[in-house]
Design a protein around this motif. Structure first.
Motif, PDB file in Angstrom:
ATOM      1  N   ARG A 195       0.668  -1.488   0.080  1.00 40.54           N
ATOM      2  CA  ARG A 195      -0.540  -0.516   0.349  1.00 40.54           C
ATOM      3  C   ARG A 195       0.903   1.292   0.099  1.00 40.54           C
ATOM      4  N   VAL A 196       0.498   2.052  -0.836  1.00 37.40           N
ATOM      5  CA  VAL A 196       1.122   3.391  -0.309  1.00 37.40           C
ATOM      6  C   VAL A 196      -0.264   4.054   0.806  1.00 37.40           C
ATOM      7  N   ILE A 197       1.405   5.042   1.734  1.00 34.72           N
ATOM      8  CA  ILE A 197       0.534   5.207   2.694  1.00 34.72           C
ATOM      9  C   ILE A 197       0.920   6.898   2.952  1.00 34.72           C
ATOM     10  N   ASP A 198       0.013   8.188   3.611  1.00 32.64           N
ATOM     11  CA  ASP A 198       0.526   9.206   3.294  1.00 32.64           C
ATOM     12  C   ASP A 198       0.502   9.779   4.885  1.00 32.64           C
ATOM     13  N   ILE A 199       1.375  10.279   5.165  1.00 29.69           N
ATOM     14  CA  ILE A 199       1.398  11.198   6.618  1.00 29.69           C
ATOM     15  C   ILE A 199       2.334  12.243   6.513  1.00 29.69           C
ATOM     16  N   LEU A 200       0.864  12.953   7.003  1.00 27.33           N
ATOM     17  CA  LEU A 200       1.262  14.409   6.783  1.00 27.33           C
ATOM     18  C   LEU A 200       1.773  15.070   5.582  1.00 27.33           C
ATOM     19  N   GLY A 201       2.478  14.552   4.347  1.00 28.54           N
ATOM     20  CA  GLY A 201       2.099  15.017   2.542  1.00 28.54           C
ATOM     21  C   GLY A 201       3.628  13.750   2.704  1.00 28.54           C
ATOM     22  N   GLU A 202       4.363  12.816   3.609  1.00 28.49           N
ATOM     23  CA  GLU A 202       5.376  12.130   3.396  1.00 28.49           C
ATOM     24  C   GLU A 202       4.697  10.884   2.947  1.00 28.49           C
ATOM     25  N   SER A 203       5.421  10.458   1.759  1.00 31.21           N
ATOM     26  CA  SER A 203       4.294   9.359   0.792  1.00 31.21           C
ATOM     27  C   SER A 203       5.095   8.392   1.180  1.00 31.21           C
ATOM     28  N   LEU A 204       4.722   7.192   1.383  1.00 28.56           N
ATOM     29  CA  LEU A 204       5.386   6.182   2.143  1.00 28.56           C
ATOM     30  C   LEU A 204       5.441   4.350   1.316  1.00 28.56           C
TER      31      LEU A 204
ATOM     32  N   ARG B  12       8.232  -4.112   5.058  1.00 28.61           N
ATOM     33  CA  ARG B  12       8.797  -3.409   4.813  1.00 28.61           C
ATOM     34  C   ARG B  12       8.873  -2.003   4.096  1.00 28.61           C
ATOM     35  N   ALA B  13       9.536  -1.150   4.612  1.00 28.61           N
ATOM     36  CA  ALA B  13       8.542   0.657   4.541  1.00 28.61           C
ATOM     37  C   ALA B  13       9.738   1.233   4.154  1.00 28.61           C
ATOM     38  N   PHE B  14       9.436   2.307   3.041  1.00 30.64           N
ATOM     39  CA  PHE B  14      10.507   3.087   2.500  1.00 30.64           C
ATOM     40  C   PHE B  14      10.012   4.305   2.191  1.00 30.64           C
ATOM     41  N   TYR B  15      10.872   5.314   1.715  1.00 28.92           N
ATOM     42  CA  TYR B  15       9.664   6.230   1.560  1.00 28.92           C
ATOM     43  C   TYR B  15       9.830   6.499  -0.012  1.00 28.92           C
ATOM     44  N   ASN B  16       8.537   6.523  -0.769  1.00 24.61           N
ATOM     45  CA  ASN B  16       8.437   6.430  -2.007  1.00 24.61           C
ATOM     46  C   ASN B  16       8.886   6.854  -2.725  1.00 24.61           C
ATOM     47  N   THR B  17       9.700   7.238  -2.841  1.00 23.97           N
ATOM     48  CA  THR B  17      11.341   7.844  -3.530  1.00 23.97           C
ATOM     49  C   THR B  17      12.571   7.683  -4.251  1.00 23.97           C
TER      50      THR B  17
END
Ligand code: FE2
Length: 387
Positions: A56-65, A76-81
């Motif tokens: 899933r792509v998840i947003d936390i206050l404008g940070e896309s993860l 696992r999780a990463f910044y979507n960058t």
């Protein structure tokens, strides 16, 4: 007066945080840095990632993860960058056409995260696998270009992220006594039977404070108080949340009748089979525990005055599997109580914006609301003037 001091008031009232802390974009930006980027934040249930490659792509206050289950089944999780030129790697399925659109080649497929820009590809642990025309060069060190990591932790079937994993305390330490208090509830085994999304016109802290007190219940929740009269006794003072809150005689769960066809979780003790419990996992998870279901609230701040809330109703899988499974006895009851809460929270948000209202006050029976003041002050009190 130092910035850590708050004004005192006789009569047993405690000052709330300043009203501006609930209304200003600057304060939310500070909270993003000091709270939502530093503490563990609940984002999902584990079942939302059913197998390797599920993401899933998840947003936390404008940070896309990106949150993804790797080949070994771990989250696992990463910044979507992308580590190359910084392109967004993939978009949520709900978003309009983007990196996963037919126009662009990229996204997550076949065990790889591929950037749509120059086709750099990463494995599901964030390691760079290939960069066209570069990774054949022995002087190119792929290990320097792993995706920016995000911490992932799970408890009770909840998925938590930490945006600053290098400095994060272990999730178990952050949760403190909560797992022990809820140990007889089969949280990890429960599954989502129904979900309701809410848009609430209030600051996330207003919503937390409201969850933490029952002084408002008599006036705002007449239907709830009919099932749980303890909520209106003396303004909800001295509620014994450790033992659980009793229902009216003959009632044992949060439905209009106070009863249900579903069985009580067999691992509960005698009190838990007929009483209600609640936990607030700061900054954004509420867990309301009945004997046959658990109502979950995941807060997603959108702006200073707007909070998206995902409300899941969790049940035992064998109940969901029944042909006559019907979560509406509890979901419709909760939905009424929820909408009453969100409406009063919006009224608070409007009222505290008055130019004369510098702060509010907590009455003694709102003691637990002091927790949000402590939680926020500990994290940002040194950066702002609280007077
Ligand atoms: Fe309420």
């Amino acid at each position: 007066m130092s910035s850590h001091d708050l004004p005192r008031q006789p009569g047993g009232l405690e000052p709330s945080l300043p009203s501006s802390w609930y209304t200003s974009a600057e304060m939310l930006a500070l909270e993003k840095e000091r709270i939502f980027s530093r503490d563990w934040v609940c984002v999902a249930r584990e079942e939302e990632f059913p197998g390797p490659g599920a993401y899933r792509v998840i947003d936390i206050l404008g940070e896309s993860l990106i949150v993804v289950r790797n080949r070994e089944g771990q989250l696992r999780a990463f910044y979507n960058t992308c580590r190359h030129r910084g392109s967004r790697l993939c978009r949520d399925k709900a978003e309009p056409a983007g990196a996963n659109s037919p126009l662009l080649r990229g996204g997550i497929a076949s065990g790889r995260i591929t950037c749509p820009y120059h086709q750099w590809s990463y494995d599901l642990d964030g390691r760079l696998l290939a960069a066209p025309y570069l990774t054949t060069d022995s002087s190119f060190d792929k290990s320097l270009f792993s995706l920016y990591p995000v911490g992932v932790g799970c408890w009770g079937g909840f998925v938590f992220l930490n945006l600053t994993p290098a400095d994060a305390v272990p999730l178990e330490e952050k949760l403190g006594p909560i797992p022990a208090r809820t140990v007889r509830y089969p949280l990890s085994e429960l599954r989502i039977g129904q979900t309701i999304h809410y848009e609430v016109a209030a600051n996330w802290k207003v919503v937390c404070e409201n969850y933490n007190e029952c002084y408002h219940c008599a006036g705002v929740h007449p239907e709830l108080c009919a099932v749980v009269p303890a909520f209106r006794d003396r303004g909800g003072a001295n509620l014994d949340w450790d033992r659980g809150i009793p229902h009216r005689s003959g009632a044992y769960t949060f439905t209009a009748s106070g009863t249900t066809k579903r069985r009580a979780f067999p691992t509960l003790n005698d009190d838990e089979q007929v009483r209600h419990k609640g936990e607030l996992v700061y900054p954004n998870l509420f867990v309301s525990l009945a004997c046959d279901h658990v109502a979950v609230f995941i807060l997603q701040p959108q702006s200073a005055a707007h909070t998206h809330i995902v409300c899941h109703f969790l049940f035992e899988p064998h109940e969901i599997a029944k042909s006559d499974f019907d979560p509406s006895d509890t979901a419709s009851f909760w939905d009424l109580v929820n909408r009453q809460d969100w409406e009063i929270c919006a009224a608070v948000q409007q009222g505290i914006s008055a130019r004369v209202h510098q702060r509010g006050w907590y009455a003694p029976m709102e003691d637990l609301s002091l927790d949000i003041r402590r939680y926020v002050m500990e994290r940002i009190g040194d950066a702002v003037d609280a007077t």
